[in-house]
Motif scaffolding. Structure first.
Motif, PDB file in Angstrom:
ATOM      1  N   MET A 366    -101.161  43.568  53.723  1.00 38.62           N
ATOM      2  CA  MET A 366    -102.117  42.500  54.029  1.00 38.62           C
ATOM      3  C   MET A 366    -102.301  41.543  52.858  1.00 38.62           C
ATOM      4  O   MET A 366    -102.672  40.391  53.048  1.00 38.62           O
ATOM      5  N   ALA A 367    -102.046  42.006  51.628  1.00 40.59           N
ATOM      6  CA  ALA A 367    -102.173  41.130  50.461  1.00 40.59           C
ATOM      7  C   ALA A 367    -101.272  39.910  50.579  1.00 40.59           C
ATOM      8  O   ALA A 367    -101.609  38.827  50.091  1.00 40.59           O
ATOM      9  N   SER A 368    -100.115  40.063  51.237  1.00 41.73           N
ATOM     10  CA  SER A 368     -99.175  38.955  51.363  1.00 41.73           C
ATOM     11  C   SER A 368     -99.448  38.088  52.582  1.00 41.73           C
ATOM     12  O   SER A 368     -98.753  37.107  52.808  1.00 41.73           O
ATOM     13  N   ALA A 369    -100.440  38.474  53.382  1.00 39.08           N
ATOM     14  CA  ALA A 369    -100.751  37.717  54.592  1.00 39.08           C
ATOM     15  C   ALA A 369    -102.253  37.507  54.696  1.00 39.08           C
ATOM     16  O   ALA A 369    -102.900  37.999  55.616  1.00 39.08           O
ATOM     17  N   ARG A 374    -108.340  36.400  59.538  1.00 38.13           N
ATOM     18  CA  ARG A 374    -108.972  35.561  60.567  1.00 38.13           C
ATOM     19  C   ARG A 374    -108.708  36.112  61.951  1.00 38.13           C
ATOM     20  O   ARG A 374    -109.355  35.715  62.918  1.00 38.13           O
ATOM     21  N   PHE A 375    -107.750  37.025  62.060  1.00 42.21           N
ATOM     22  CA  PHE A 375    -107.390  37.614  63.357  1.00 42.21           C
ATOM     23  C   PHE A 375    -107.954  39.015  63.518  1.00 42.21           C
ATOM     24  O   PHE A 375    -108.379  39.403  64.602  1.00 42.21           O
ATOM     25  N   VAL A 376    -107.973  39.798  62.421  1.00 40.70           N
ATOM     26  CA  VAL A 376    -108.403  41.196  62.521  1.00 40.70           C
ATOM     27  C   VAL A 376    -109.736  41.464  61.844  1.00 40.70           C
ATOM     28  O   VAL A 376    -110.274  42.568  61.941  1.00 40.70           O
ATOM     29  N   GLY A 377    -110.280  40.483  61.125  1.00 30.20           N
ATOM     30  CA  GLY A 377    -111.543  40.675  60.436  1.00 30.20           C
ATOM     31  C   GLY A 377    -111.359  41.015  58.973  1.00 30.20           C
ATOM     32  O   GLY A 377    -110.241  41.173  58.480  1.00 30.20           O
ATOM     33  N   GLY A 378    -112.467  41.136  58.251  1.00 27.87           N
ATOM     34  CA  GLY A 378    -112.407  41.397  56.815  1.00 27.87           C
ATOM     35  C   GLY A 378    -112.342  40.111  56.029  1.00 27.87           C
ATOM     36  O   GLY A 378    -112.542  39.012  56.560  1.00 27.87           O
ATOM     37  N   THR A 379    -112.045  40.239  54.733  1.00 31.94           N
ATOM     38  CA  THR A 379    -111.951  39.086  53.839  1.00 31.94           C
ATOM     39  C   THR A 379    -110.646  39.151  53.066  1.00 31.94           C
ATOM     40  O   THR A 379    -109.962  40.183  53.050  1.00 31.94           O
ATOM     41  N   VAL A 380    -110.303  38.043  52.401  1.00 34.04           N
ATOM     42  CA  VAL A 380    -109.086  38.025  51.586  1.00 34.04           C
ATOM     43  C   VAL A 380    -109.161  39.043  50.454  1.00 34.04           C
ATOM     44  O   VAL A 380    -108.190  39.779  50.209  1.00 34.04           O
ATOM     45  N   PRO A 381    -110.284  39.162  49.721  1.00 36.05           N
ATOM     46  CA  PRO A 381    -110.372  40.232  48.717  1.00 36.05           C
ATOM     47  C   PRO A 381    -110.181  41.625  49.321  1.00 36.05           C
ATOM     48  O   PRO A 381    -109.586  42.498  48.686  1.00 36.05           O
ATOM     49  N   ASP A 382    -110.658  41.822  50.556  1.00 33.52           N
ATOM     50  CA  ASP A 382    -110.439  43.101  51.233  1.00 33.52           C
ATOM     51  C   ASP A 382    -108.949  43.355  51.417  1.00 33.52           C
ATOM     52  O   ASP A 382    -108.461  44.480  51.229  1.00 33.52           O
ATOM     53  N   PRO A 427    -104.525  55.911  55.477  1.00 32.81           N
ATOM     54  CA  PRO A 427    -103.759  54.682  55.707  1.00 32.81           C
ATOM     55  C   PRO A 427    -104.589  53.640  56.459  1.00 32.81           C
ATOM     56  O   PRO A 427    -105.388  53.981  57.334  1.00 32.81           O
ATOM     57  N   GLN A 428    -104.385  52.370  56.100  1.00 28.07           N
ATOM     58  CA  GLN A 428    -105.075  51.260  56.771  1.00 28.07           C
ATOM     59  C   GLN A 428    -104.137  50.626  57.786  1.00 28.07           C
ATOM     60  O   GLN A 428    -103.009  50.252  57.452  1.00 28.07           O
ATOM     61  N   LEU A 447    -109.227  46.453  62.562  1.00 29.82           N
ATOM     62  CA  LEU A 447    -108.736  47.409  61.565  1.00 29.82           C
ATOM     63  C   LEU A 447    -109.169  48.818  61.972  1.00 29.82           C
ATOM     64  O   LEU A 447    -110.239  49.014  62.541  1.00 29.82           O
ATOM     65  N   VAL A 448    -108.326  49.796  61.647  1.00 29.18           N
ATOM     66  CA  VAL A 448    -108.625  51.174  62.003  1.00 29.18           C
ATOM     67  C   VAL A 448    -107.893  52.108  61.057  1.00 29.18           C
ATOM     68  O   VAL A 448    -106.889  51.719  60.440  1.00 29.18           O
ATOM     69  N   GLN A 449    -108.398  53.317  60.920  1.00 31.22           N
ATOM     70  CA  GLN A 449    -107.731  54.350  60.129  1.00 31.22           C
ATOM     71  C   GLN A 449    -107.480  55.573  60.999  1.00 31.22           C
ATOM     72  O   GLN A 449    -108.212  55.831  61.959  1.00 31.22           O
ATOM     73  N   PRO A 450    -106.454  56.350  60.667  1.00 31.85           N
ATOM     74  CA  PRO A 450    -106.201  57.585  61.418  1.00 31.85           C
ATOM     75  C   PRO A 450    -107.296  58.609  61.143  1.00 31.85           C
ATOM     76  O   PRO A 450    -107.959  58.557  60.103  1.00 31.85           O
TER      77      PRO A 450
END
Length: 478
Positions: A366-369, A374-382, A427-428, A447-450
């Motif tokens: 996700m760091a590279s995208a 804006r599609f899955v939620g969260g922030t760029v720092p996240d 894992p994220q 976003l979800v985790q196992p």
């Protein structure tokens, strides 16, 4: 050692672990702090960890598993009906995730199976399809992974559907995935309205044959090479595949045009592919299956080869345990919803597309995208924080998938069950969300985790396989 009486005469040295509040408070007062990134292991895993860590096979086995993963190739070699590529007979259906029967199938999986029955001409109405599926008359269900395939969301593949066929020549592997229908009300999200069935028929009558013609005229397409480029162009390979889709179209367009097919048909195909930013996902997924599957069956290895969900259960497979599933109830993603949908409409996690994270991209990249938030939620720092955190639970880095924002560091690759247990880091995954009611379609993305239980169960199994008297006996399960 400094005497206690001297503590007030020297500069304080503070090291913290765990909750960040203490370190933040000290730093705000200009007190130097060294933060130690330490976490306790998952409770109850200590004895199993001791067994697995003491297994002399583990280190060389993981090194071999990682080497095979990094050496894997992924080339698109053909596009064929599933009946020919996978040997599916009428009434045989593949689905995403670990094994599940009709009685325990989620709403989206049931909806996709109903649609597939109608598409195959095995039922005339949804009610007739449900009746036959419920009774099991002339119908069988099997995980995609059991046939070397992967399926997004519900993952249903039936004999008449067309599939991409990819090859890994380095490890002599083959993998398959269905063609991507687009977003919204589509079969893989559990929708089965007439327009969904009509689209599937067009894909089998027009899209599949034209793509086959283009691939056979052009020759092999280097999918791994496209993935490598797309992660440097703002795609993470799971919920963002815009660059990958357009690069694939660039590879196939000349041969589509030169195919001799009517220009109206060619334009129809080009318009469909170029207007579907997720089209390339269904090529990323079998590339991931080839990469991680290359490590299957390496005795002593604790690396994860499969993460998959069927909408009811989440399941993983581990290299040292072959194709054995370790399952637990799937979690429900947290994210952004379409229109008036909300959390009450979302089904628990579903799909084989977590193979993207298993291979080291998707939620791991996700760091590279940053636009993905804006599609899955969260922030760029996240997103940046998440990618850095995933290195804590992986055995190595894949230089083929370099992340520019992290100084072109290779994608975190080779999820290690022992590292998950030792750190408690899961894992994220970033994913689409299907409506829990059959026929609804897509309701959002998030976003979800196992569930941790998948990893602790796999750890216990590895411990049982490792036992040779060198470590204490496993705790009683009674």
């Amino acid at each position: 050692m400094t005497p206690l009486s001297d503590l007030l005469e020297t500069e304080p040295y503070v090291a913290t672990a765990g909750v960040e509040l203490f370190a933040t408070t000290l730093s705000s007062q200009a007190i130097p702090v060294d933060t130690v990134d330490w976490r306790p292991p998952i409770p109850g895993t200590e004895t199993a960890l001791a067994h697995v860590m003491a297994d002399e096979r583990r280190a060389p086995a993981n090194a071999e598993a990682l080497a095979r993963m990094l050496a894997s190739t992924a080339e698109l070699v053909d596009v064929r009906p599933a009946s020919a590529a996978l040997g599916l007979e009428p009434g045989e259906f593949l689905h995403a995730g670990p094994p599940v029967d009709w009685d325990h199938a989620s709403g989206p999986l049931r909806g996709a199976l109903v649609g597939a029955m109608i598409f195959e001409g095995l039922a005339g109405t949804p009610e007739e399809a449900e009746s036959r599926l419920s009774s099991g008359t002339g119908v069988s269900l099997m995980p995609c992974h059991d046939r070397g395939a992967v399926g997004p969301m519900a993952g249903v593949v039936s004999p008449s559907m067309w599939v991409f066929e990819l090859r890994d020549e380095a490890n002599d592997g083959t993998a398959w995935c269905s063609l991507n229908e687009g977003l919204g009300k589509v079969l893989r999200y559990g929708a089965y309205s007439p327009d969904v069935i009509d689209r599937l028929r067009w894909m089998s009558d027009v899209l599949g044959p034209l793509l086959r013609m283009a691939v056979r005229r052009r020759g092999r397409v280097d999918i791994k090479g496209i993935v490598a480029q797309m992660v440097q162009m703002g795609d993470e390979g799971h919920n963002r595949n815009r660059a990958g889709t357009l690069m694939l179209l660039r590879e196939l367009l000349p041969d589509l045009i030169d195919s001799g097919e009517p220009s109206a048909k060619v334009a129809e195909v080009v318009r469909f592919v170029s207007g579907n930013d997720h089209f390339f996902l269904n090529l990323v997924m079998p590339a991931g299956k080839l990469q991680t599957g290359a490590a299957t069956g390496i005795e002593g290895s604790s690396l994860v080869t499969v993460m998959a969900r069927n909408g009811t259960d989440f399941g993983i497979q581990v290299a040292g345990c072959g194709r054995r599933w370790f399952t637990a109830p799937a979690n429900t993603p947290d994210g952004l919803f379409l229109g008036s949908y909300g959390p009450q409409d979302a089904n628990p996690d579903i799909g084989d597309s977590a193979i993207c994270e298993t291979m080291g991209i998707g939620g791991f990249a996700m760091a590279s995208a940053p636009a993905i938030v804006r599609f899955v939620g969260g922030t760029v720092p996240d997103a940046l924080r998440t990618s850095r955190l995933m290195y804590e639970i992986t055995a190595g880095e894949n230089p083929a998938y370099a992340l520019p924002i992290l100084e072109f560091r290779g994608a975190p690759t080779g999820i290690d069950v022992t590292l998950v247990a030792r750190t408690g880091i899961l894992p994220q995954i970033n994913t689409g969300m299907a409506g829990r009611v059959a026929g609804t379609g897509q309701v959002g993305a998030g976003l979800v985790q196992p569930p941790a239980e998948c990893f602790t169960a796999a750890l216990d199994a590895l411990a049982e396989l490792a036992g040779d008297g060198q470590v204490p006996p496993l705790r009683s399960s009674g």
